[in-house]
Enzyme design. Structure first.
Site, short mmCIF file in Angstrom:
data_model
loop_
_atom_site.label_atom_id
_atom_site.label_comp_id
_atom_site.label_asym_id
_atom_site.label_seq_id
_atom_site.Cartn_x
_atom_site.Cartn_y
_atom_site.Cartn_z
N GLY A 215 0.94 -1.08 0.18
CA GLY A 215 0.06 0.07 0.00
C GLY A 215 0.88 1.35 0.10
O GLY A 215 1.95 1.31 -0.24
N ILE A 216 0.09 2.35 0.29
CA ILE A 216 1.02 3.77 0.09
C ILE A 216 0.35 4.42 1.16
O ILE A 216 -0.58 4.26 1.81
CB ILE A 216 0.45 4.26 -1.20
CG1 ILE A 216 1.39 5.49 -1.48
CG2 ILE A 216 -1.01 4.70 -1.29
CD1 ILE A 216 0.96 6.28 -2.70
N GLY A 217 1.52 5.40 1.90
CA GLY A 217 1.00 6.18 2.89
C GLY A 217 2.09 6.04 3.99
O GLY A 217 2.71 5.11 4.06
N ILE A 219 1.32 4.92 7.25
CA ILE A 219 1.10 3.41 7.71
C ILE A 219 1.84 2.24 7.21
O ILE A 219 2.61 1.74 7.69
CB ILE A 219 -0.35 3.13 8.17
CG1 ILE A 219 -0.93 4.06 8.73
CG2 ILE A 219 -0.54 1.78 8.42
CD1 ILE A 219 -2.63 3.76 9.27
N GLU A 238 0.28 -3.62 -6.92
CA GLU A 238 0.32 -2.67 -7.85
C GLU A 238 1.51 -1.71 -7.70
O GLU A 238 2.09 -1.50 -8.79
CB GLU A 238 -1.12 -1.83 -8.27
CG GLU A 238 -1.28 -0.87 -7.18
CD GLU A 238 -2.18 -1.46 -5.84
OE1 GLU A 238 -2.96 -0.78 -5.54
OE2 GLU A 238 -1.55 -2.46 -5.26
N GLY A 336 -6.26 -0.13 -6.00
CA GLY A 336 -6.24 -1.56 -5.99
C GLY A 336 -6.89 -1.89 -4.71
O GLY A 336 -6.68 -3.13 -4.33
#
Length: 438
Positions: A215-217, A219, A238, A336
């Site tokens: 994921g992104i960010g 966290i 992705e 995603g």
């Protein structure tokens, strides 16, 4: 004519290359670190002579000047996933947002539902066989190349060559513009102690041998810092961030126990800095593939112990997840999240996670809410949600009643908001008022 002669005969300047774009054309722009800035700048210079050119892309880097008010009527952006460079324009009605799963975007090109006239992209220099590489960003661009009438490539000799479904022969490209410039970078969001508290709880759900969608960010970046005690992790995602590099170099991510593409880190694009650009260059440990493959939930599910880590803007007391809008204002996109949440849910030993800070706006606003804001979009339905994680704990919702969900989510909300959440849950008949005996 050899490929070298053919290639050289079609090399030109950026300003000449974009003269092939006509009023009314629909143009795909390769996003993320593949954003072809010189071609975009040259296209902007043609604005006075163009009308109704639609620019289609996901999150690009750098300024998206074509969404400014002065370009109205000349350019209009169609966003498939929004970055901070286009949000205000979408909110103001000068640009458009299309809610769509990333895995389904390429189908729009292939079926003609969203036909493309032109592709603007950035690639590596050609190899000795005449193949350029899509470098950092395969995403939907490989399919766009196959569907568009005209393909314009910025050939950047500083773009890394990558493995997987990234090779495009020069004969498939219409025009070349040679450059030598640093790629656009996206630096990781700094993470705080609160991010780390969430990350440690997320990491507790990750088994050895898991395959990750990080994921992104903040966290997600923090989670990657909490995996030092894990073994034999893999990557199927992705978006691949800088944070995987140290874990791969340490042998923590090695893909040795993956059940699909064993030993390979599978991604559609990277979103990071020169650190990861250097690492992926000619690195056979990576396989870059189109998003239609990487994000296909049926493909994702073939990875045993698939751990999907995604974020949210709000989660209501029934488990509905808003991740793409602030009320009626689009913020990002479906991305995603659903692709991977559903894929992980169907994976053997899979762990679908929604991770978020319990509050926003400096602690003044709860992200666990009675109901989503009016107009807020539900990205992940309550039937799809399994784990919700905040700094205050882990709530498991799958198969739970509305009462059980409300209890679990109130338990991981910030303590200052728990009473008002409980009061609402009682009024909504999710919970019964607790009777305190004298």
């Amino acid at each position: 004519m050899s490929w070298r002669e053919d290639y050289r005969s079609r090399c030109t300047s950026a300003s000449e290359a974009v003269r092939t774009i006509r009023s009314g054309d629909r143009v795909w722009i390769q996003p993320s670190c593949g954003t072809p800035k010189p071609l975009i700048d040259a296209l902007l210079a043609r604005a006075p002579e163009l009308l109704d050119v639609e620019l289609v892309h996901m999150k690009t880097l750098g300024e998206a000047a074509y969404v400014r008010p002065e370009y109205e009527g000349h350019f209009r952006h169609r966003g498939l996933f929004l970055g901070d460079n286009v949000r205000e324009a979408v909110a103001a009605g000068r640009a458009d947002y299309t809610p769509i799963f990333l895995s389904e975007i390429e189908g729009l090109f292939e079926t003609g539902a969203l036909p493309l006239d032109v592709v603007l992209m950035q690639v590596s220099a050609p190899d000795k066989h005449g193949f350029v590489s899509l470098s950092t960003t395969v995403d939907c661009t490989m399919t766009a190349i196959r569907c568009a009438k005209t393909v314009i490539a910025e050939v950047n000799d500083r773009a890394p060559r990558t493995h997987g479904d990234t090779a495009v022969h020069v004969s498939q490209i219409s025009i070349f513009v040679e450059t030598s410039r640093p790629l656009l970078e996206m630096r990781a969001e700094p993470f705080t102690e609160t991010h780390l508290k969430v990350a440690h709880k997320v990491a507790s759900l990750i088994p050895d041998g898991a395959t990750l969608q990080p994921g992104i960010g903040g966290i997600s970046e923090a989670v990657l810092q909490c995996l030092d005690d894990k073994h034999d992790l893999g990557i199927h995602t992705e978006m691949c961030p800088d944070g995987v590099v140290d874990l791969m170099e340490a042998g923590i991510i090695n893909g040795s126990r993956k059940t699909l593409h064993r030993g390979k880190a599978v991604a559609a694009f990277v979103l990071g800095t020169q650190k990861i650009f250097d690492y992926i260059h000619e690195n056979p440990a990576f396989e870059f593939r189109p998003i239609s493959y990487v994000n296909d939930p049926f493909v994702v599910a073939q990875n045993d112990r698939m751990v999907a880590i995604n974020s949210a803007l709000q989660v209501d007391l029934t488990g509905q997840v808003c991740a793409d809008s602030l009320g009626t204002k689009p913020f990002s996109g479906f991305g995603g999240q659903v692709d991977f949440i559903r894929g992980a849910a169907r994976s053997k030993g899979g762990v679908p996670i929604i991770a978020l800070l319990s509050t926003a706006c400096g602690g003044r606003v709860s992200r666990i809410v009675p109901v989503l804001e009016p107009g807020a979009g539900v990205v992940t339905s309550r039937a799809d949600v399994h784990y919700v994680v905040t700094e205050h704990g882990i709530a498991y919702l799958h198969g739970k009643t509305l009462r059980e969900r409300a209890e679990a989510l109130i338990g991981i909300a910030d303590p200052q908001f728990r009473q008002e959440l409980e009061d609402f849950a009682v009024r909504a008949h999710y919970l019964e008022r607790k009777v305190v005996c004298a």
